[in-house]
Design an enzyme around this catalytic site. Structure first.
Site, mmCIF file in Angstrom:
data_model
loop_
_atom_site.group_PDB
_atom_site.id
_atom_site.type_symbol
_atom_site.label_atom_id
_atom_site.label_comp_id
_atom_site.label_asym_id
_atom_site.label_seq_id
_atom_site.Cartn_x
_atom_site.Cartn_y
_atom_site.Cartn_z
ATOM 1 N N LYS A 79 1.031 -1.486 0.479
ATOM 2 C CA LYS A 79 -0.126 -0.346 0.102
ATOM 3 C C LYS A 79 0.934 1.088 -0.019
ATOM 4 O O LYS A 79 2.132 1.025 0.485
ATOM 5 C CB LYS A 79 -1.515 -0.438 1.376
ATOM 6 C CG LYS A 79 -1.872 1.194 1.376
ATOM 7 C CD LYS A 79 -3.091 0.634 2.419
ATOM 8 C CE LYS A 79 -3.912 1.952 2.561
ATOM 9 N NZ LYS A 79 -4.933 2.143 3.725
ATOM 10 N N SER A 153 -9.607 2.081 2.900
ATOM 11 C CA SER A 153 -8.904 2.905 2.162
ATOM 12 C C SER A 153 -7.662 1.302 1.386
ATOM 13 O O SER A 153 -6.812 2.352 0.440
ATOM 14 C CB SER A 153 -8.378 3.717 3.244
ATOM 15 O OG SER A 153 -7.145 3.138 3.644
ATOM 16 N N SER A 177 -10.094 -0.349 7.370
ATOM 17 C CA SER A 177 -9.256 -1.164 6.265
ATOM 18 C C SER A 177 -8.782 -1.618 5.661
ATOM 19 O O SER A 177 -8.099 -1.869 4.002
ATOM 20 C CB SER A 177 -8.437 1.357 5.775
ATOM 21 O OG SER A 177 -9.120 2.251 5.770
HETATM 22 N N1 GLN Z 1 -13.366 3.924 6.158
HETATM 23 C C1 GLN Z 1 -12.539 4.753 7.593
HETATM 24 C C2 GLN Z 1 -12.443 6.200 7.320
HETATM 25 O O1 GLN Z 1 -12.169 6.322 6.657
HETATM 26 C C3 GLN Z 1 -11.462 3.502 7.578
HETATM 27 C C4 GLN Z 1 -9.989 4.013 6.932
HETATM 28 C C5 GLN Z 1 -8.800 3.269 7.193
HETATM 29 O O2 GLN Z 1 -8.824 2.355 8.219
HETATM 30 N N2 GLN Z 1 -8.012 3.952 6.960
HETATM 31 O O3 GLN Z 1 -11.768 6.658 8.461
#
Ligand code: GLN
Length: 482
Positions: A79, A153, A177
């Site tokens: 990532k 994400s 995420s």
């Molecule tokens: N969807 C969640 C957010 O927008 C989690 C994101 C993540 O785990 N990096 O904060």
């Protein structure tokens, strides 16, 4: 070779039936073939993968396979939030478009100099989002349906694994995420215990929540990749000085005698019926396989999303302050330093990053701190206590990973709240810092549904064992898409 799991591939390479270089060639060819449709990467690194795989093959010539560990031979997707020495690391943001780190994230160090990296995976900007549509570059498409999101994400990582662009990937999980995109793309995603994997070199989002985790074709691959990244690191003061067990040792022990609790609060009408059905099916099959299955309650889970969306933005408003046009990445010149800061951040950050910075700054400001931030921290404590009680009664908790299957591209971009609601099942475990894993449970309307398993801090061997059993009873088989 394409259809082997990473573990199986690594065994064949260790037995010299195929070379690491051949595996890297297969991964690169697959990237060539599908990337135009899938858009899983911000940056691909085909030459680097071949060169390093060649070095791995060279080391394998030595006695005892030259001490090469299984995971080192597998083509890996990373990532784009993890620092990679000499390879640009954008975090999905314009502000880091030309940023090239000087060192590798500590989590990568067990791959030595020879991490066979296929490329840097696309992501929501600074890991904020649930669909990868907040990337400053281009949205990633779900290999199961190119008109749908891969989740986020870590959507690029998930799509790359589902599409066979590399055998496995690293993602990061702050509030779901790793798990949610894994669920939406029909793969396995593991969020280890907070502190289990070093955050050094991971570009920070919510420092009290961020964890790096494996995204893989099956649970055994997740165990092997966790083995590679887990461990104590003096460079991260929150990294835990806890011994790293053998994550493969108990994997095949089955669920006989395990106590599994289905979380009532995460099985209500907020979750699509088709998703609930599959989670219930997996629970029933685990019972048939010898587990004791009952109902578990996390009464404060209803407030988890609200608490998360105060705490995570509060931390982000502080963490993103370092992107000021001086220290890293983009600088937009202007008259005077304040104007330079303003213009750099105005041009460098996307809408969601700005929204979170404002929410967080507001929640932390004098006069509001007690009402928002301090209150959210109290809710967090309540949730930790809920888990403590539930995990006293049960070994493992079960729930959906995400309230729905993969949704259409563009369908939630205009409605931040609808996007945040994607995270209701994932954020409780993040707030508590416990490990959680998503495994494919089956298909609903032809799209994958993830089942989430959670357990107590540092009990990953138990969690992986239960997850291995869950993937085996589930009506799902990994196959490359599209
Ligand atoms: N969807 C969640 C957010 O927008 C989690 C994101 C993540 O785990 N990096 O904060």
């Amino acid at each position: 070779m394409q259809n082997l799991t990473a573990y199986e591939l690594a065994q064949r390479i260790a037995a010299r039936e195929v070379s690491a270089r051949e595996a890297a060639e297969v991964a690169n060819a697959r990237v060539e073939e599908v990337e135009e449709d899938v858009n899983a990467f911000v940056t691909t690194t085909p030459e680097l993968a071949l060169e390093r795989a060649g070095r791995v093959d060279g080391r394998l010539q030595g006695g005892e396979n030259g001490g090469v560990r299984l995971w080192e031979t597998v083509p890996t997707t990373v990532k784009d939030v993890l620092s990679t020495r000499g390879v640009r690391t954008t975090c999905g943001s314009r502000i880091l478009e030309d940023f090239t780190p000087l060192y590798d994230a500590s989590a990568l160090l067990n791959f030595g100099e020879d991490l066979v990296m296929v490329g840097k995976a696309n992501m929501d900007e600074f890991a904020m989002g649930s669909s990868t549509e907040n990337s400053a570059y281009r949205p990633t498409r779900n290999p199961w349906g190119l008109g749908r999101v891969p989740g986020g994400s870590s959507g690029g990582s998930a799509a790359a694994v589902a599409a066979g662009e590399g055998w496995w990937a690293l993602g990061t999980d702050t509030g779901g995420s790793v798990r949610q995109p894994a669920a939406l793309c029909g793969i396995v995603g593991l969020k280890p215990t907070y502190g289990r994997v070093s955050r050094h070199g991971l570009i920070a989002f919510g420092s009290s929540l961020d964890v790096i985790g494996p995204m893989t074709r099956d649970v055994r691959d997740a165990a092997l990749l966790l083995q590679a990244i887990a461990g104590h690191d003096p460079h991260d003061s929150t990294s835990a000085n806890v011994e790293v067990p053998d994550y493969l040792a108990e994997l095949e022990n089955g669920v006989e005698g395990l106590r599994i609790g289905l979380v009532t609060e995460l099985m209500d009408e907020r979750i699509d019926a088709g998703v609930r059905e599959i989670v219930a099916d997996v629970a029933n099959s685990l019972e048939a396989a010898g587990a004791e299955v009952g109902e578990a309650s996390l009464p404060h889970a209803y407030y988890a999303l609200e608490a998360y969306y105060i705490i995570a933005p509060a931390e982000v408003s502080s963490n993103l302050a370092r992107f000021d046009g001086v220290r890293y990445g983009l600088r937009v010149s202007a008259d005077g330093v304040h104007e330079m800061y303003r213009k750099t951040r105005e041009e460098g950050f996307g809408d969601e990053a700005k929204r979170r910075i404002m929410l967080g700054t507001y929640a932390l400001s004098a006069g509001y701190y007690d009402a928002y931030y301090a209150q959210a921290q109290k809710v967090r404590t309540k949730i930790i206590e809920d888990f403590r009680a539930a995990l006293h009664r049960y070994d493992v908790l079960l729930s959906p990973t995400s309230p729905s299957v993969a949704f259409e591209l563009g369908s939630k971009t205009g409605d931040p709240l609808a996007m945040y609601l994607q995270d209701i099942c994932a954020v409780p475990a993040s707030l508590a810092g416990i490990p959680a894993i998503s495994v494919p449970g089956g298909l609903s309307d032809g799209l994958p549904v993830g089942v989430q398993l959670m357990s107590d801090h540092f009990t990953e061997p138990l969690l992986l064992r239960a997850a291995r059993a869950a993937e085996q009873v589930a009506d799902f088989e990994f196959t490359l898409k599209p």
